[in-house]
Design a protein around this motif. Structure first.
Motif, mmCIF file in Angstrom:
data_model
loop_
_atom_site.group_PDB
_atom_site.id
_atom_site.type_symbol
_atom_site.label_atom_id
_atom_site.label_comp_id
_atom_site.label_asym_id
_atom_site.label_seq_id
_atom_site.Cartn_x
_atom_site.Cartn_y
_atom_site.Cartn_z
ATOM 1 N N LEU A 126 12.133 25.208 6.533
ATOM 2 C CA LEU A 126 12.920 24.231 7.279
ATOM 3 C C LEU A 126 12.144 23.736 8.491
ATOM 4 O O LEU A 126 11.267 24.430 9.012
ATOM 5 N N ARG A 127 12.497 22.525 8.929
ATOM 6 C CA ARG A 127 11.896 21.941 10.134
ATOM 7 C C ARG A 127 13.006 21.633 11.133
ATOM 8 O O ARG A 127 14.056 21.097 10.776
ATOM 9 N N HIS A 128 12.726 21.959 12.406
ATOM 10 C CA HIS A 128 13.670 21.653 13.484
ATOM 11 C C HIS A 128 12.887 21.019 14.628
ATOM 12 O O HIS A 128 11.911 21.588 15.117
ATOM 13 N N ASN A 129 13.308 19.820 15.039
ATOM 14 C CA ASN A 129 12.659 19.128 16.147
ATOM 15 C C ASN A 129 13.339 19.506 17.461
ATOM 16 O O ASN A 129 14.569 19.467 17.560
ATOM 17 N N LEU A 130 12.541 19.843 18.457
ATOM 18 C CA LEU A 130 13.079 20.297 19.745
ATOM 19 C C LEU A 130 12.361 19.578 20.876
ATOM 20 O O LEU A 130 11.132 19.594 20.951
ATOM 21 N N THR A 131 13.145 18.955 21.757
ATOM 22 C CA THR A 131 12.586 18.267 22.921
ATOM 23 C C THR A 131 12.794 19.123 24.161
ATOM 24 O O THR A 131 13.893 19.627 24.412
ATOM 25 N N ILE A 132 11.713 19.288 24.936
ATOM 26 C CA ILE A 132 11.792 20.049 26.185
ATOM 27 C C ILE A 132 11.230 19.195 27.318
ATOM 28 O O ILE A 132 10.576 18.179 27.083
ATOM 29 N N VAL A 229 2.644 24.509 26.227
ATOM 30 C CA VAL A 229 2.800 23.790 24.964
ATOM 31 C C VAL A 229 2.739 22.283 25.202
ATOM 32 O O VAL A 229 3.053 21.791 26.284
ATOM 33 N N GLU A 230 2.308 21.546 24.167
ATOM 34 C CA GLU A 230 2.239 20.093 24.228
ATOM 35 C C GLU A 230 3.070 19.501 23.107
ATOM 36 O O GLU A 230 3.506 20.211 22.199
ATOM 37 N N SER A 231 3.273 18.198 23.149
ATOM 38 C CA SER A 231 3.951 17.516 22.056
ATOM 39 C C SER A 231 3.154 17.727 20.770
ATOM 40 O O SER A 231 1.936 17.571 20.757
ATOM 41 N N GLY A 232 3.860 18.082 19.701
ATOM 42 C CA GLY A 232 3.205 18.360 18.428
ATOM 43 C C GLY A 232 2.951 19.837 18.187
ATOM 44 O O GLY A 232 2.589 20.221 17.072
ATOM 45 N N ILE A 255 9.421 24.950 14.094
ATOM 46 C CA ILE A 255 9.964 24.183 15.213
ATOM 47 C C ILE A 255 8.849 23.299 15.760
ATOM 48 O O ILE A 255 7.795 23.796 16.190
ATOM 49 N N PHE A 256 9.063 21.989 15.723
ATOM 50 C CA PHE A 256 8.098 21.028 16.236
ATOM 51 C C PHE A 256 8.564 20.566 17.625
ATOM 52 O O PHE A 256 9.670 20.049 17.774
ATOM 53 N N LEU A 257 7.704 20.777 18.617
ATOM 54 C CA LEU A 257 8.062 20.486 20.000
ATOM 55 C C LEU A 257 7.649 19.080 20.402
ATOM 56 O O LEU A 257 6.602 18.572 19.987
ATOM 57 N N ASP A 258 8.481 18.467 21.229
ATOM 58 C CA ASP A 258 8.172 17.180 21.838
ATOM 59 C C ASP A 258 8.461 17.301 23.325
ATOM 60 O O ASP A 258 9.592 17.641 23.713
#
Length: 383
Positions: A126-132, A229-232, A255-258
């Motif tokens: 599974l993929r989950h996009n997370l913005t911080i 951490v960085e975007s991506g 988890i893909f961070l943005d």
């Protein structure tokens, strides 16, 4: 004409293992296949010869008989190449021999090897996009996320069967999940239509999951986000993906961070950039200003007299931490000299007085240099 030795045909020794025999046959079959040798009239005969040798040597009992009696062991049909009686090597035997190599070449792709393993297949990733925020990327944090996915049904423990019953072997494919059909020299394999490739059927399905062995559920998961951490950036949570079928292992959650844009800072790797407006008087006379830092603090910066827009000043160690290695970036201040607006009559008079006073002085060297170049350009155009 005397028949050639089977070992010689395959190019192997008499002590070759079963795996070595199969590899030699595969190599020869590919080399001599009639479809690849249209210009070689002997290829078809040689291809049949190779298949005859493999059919004799792949079977331990036939191989033992051949090692003891040679070709005489198959007289009466076994080695004739066209006989269907007396255990002979006919069309069906050729198809069986070639099917072994077909499985070896394409079995993994088509799923023919160990088809029963699909009964407990691994769950999907599974993929989950997370913005911080940039501040969170600077300090790192522990964050709780909610993910909706398929989890193992607790009522049937993932079996899909009600009342603790066990799924039964599919009668169509005998639990393999695949069925075969003979088409000429080839054995074509496809997913079993009865069990959809699972190898099992459920006669009394679980009421909670409808026999799927999984149900949809929202889960709360704790994620450790390291500093820097960085975007991506991708974080993997092992075993937190979808539950597997029929008790198979779960997939993973990625988890893909943005990192969201910041109103004050621009990021470039581990360095930060901040554009700071400076009053015209401060830029002209010099002075001190306070600038924010990403950790929430303040730093005092001395502005040299005569500073121009675009001038950069470095604050060492005030940037972002590196994700690995322990390094810390710098923060760069870019000055933006601001022209005053909404002037009062008195302020306007003072500026006019300053302009009159500065006409005889070199207060604006960059402006003077520019217009000197403009004058030279116009004169060159006239010439």
């Amino acid at each position: 004409m005397a028949k050639r030795d089977y070992y010689e045909i395959l190019g192997i020794s008499r002590t070759a293992s079963a795996e070595e025999i199969k590899k030699a046959y595969r190599r020869k079959a590919k080399e001599l296949h009639p479809d690849r040798n249209g210009n070689n009239p002997e290829a078809e005969a040689q291809f049949k010869e190779v298949n005859e040798a493999y059919e004799a040597l792949k079977d331990p009992q036939k191989r033992a008989a051949y090692d003891r009696f040679g070709h005489a062991a198959f007289e009466g049909g076994m080695g004739g190449g066209g006989s269907r009686g007396g255990g002979g090597f006919g069309h069906a035997d050729f198809a069986s021999a070639f099917s072994d190599v077909f499985d070896d070449l394409f079995g993994d792709f088509m799923g023919s090897r160990g088809g029963g393993r699909q009964r407990a297949s691994r769950g999907s990733d599974l993929r989950h996009n997370l913005t911080i925020t940039l501040e969170e990327a600077y300090s790192g944090l522990q964050k709780t996320i909610k993910v909706r996915s398929a989890v193992t049904c607790t009522a049937c423990q993932g079996t899909g069967a009600a009342s603790g019953a066990e799924p039964q072997h599919c009668p169509t494919c005998s639990g393999m999940g695949r069925v075969r059909a003979q088409q000429g020299f080839f054995t074509v394999e496809r997913t079993c239509p009865t069990c959809a490739g699972l190898g099992q059927i459920v006669n009394d399905p679980c009421r909670e999951c409808g026999g799927a062995g999984r149900v949809e559920k929202e889960r709360a998961l704790s994620v450790n986000i390291p500093a820097g951490v960085e975007s991506g950036t991708r974080i993997r949570l092992s075993g937190e993906g979808e539950a597997g079928l029929r008790g198979g292992p779960p997939g993973d959650l990625y988890i893909f961070l943005d990192v969201a844009r910041h109103p004050l800072f621009e990021r470039d790797g581990i360095n930060l950039f901040c554009r700071v407006p400076v009053k015209m008087t401060t830029a002209a006379l010099g002075g001190d200003i306070e600038v924010p830092t990403i950790d929430g603090g303040r730093s005092r910066v001395k502005i040299p007299a005569g500073s121009q827009s675009g001038r950069q000043m470095r604050l060492r160690g005030k940037g972002m931490p590196a994700l690995r290695g322990g390094a810390v970036g710098d923060m760069f201040i870019e000055l933006a000299v601001e022209t005053p607006v909404n002037l009062t009559p008195r302020q306007k008079e003072l500026l006019r007085e300053f302009e009159r006073e500065s006409e005889s002085q070199d207060n604006s060297p960059e402006s003077a240099s520019f217009f000197t170049k403009v004058k030279q350009f116009w004169e060159s155009m006239k010439g």
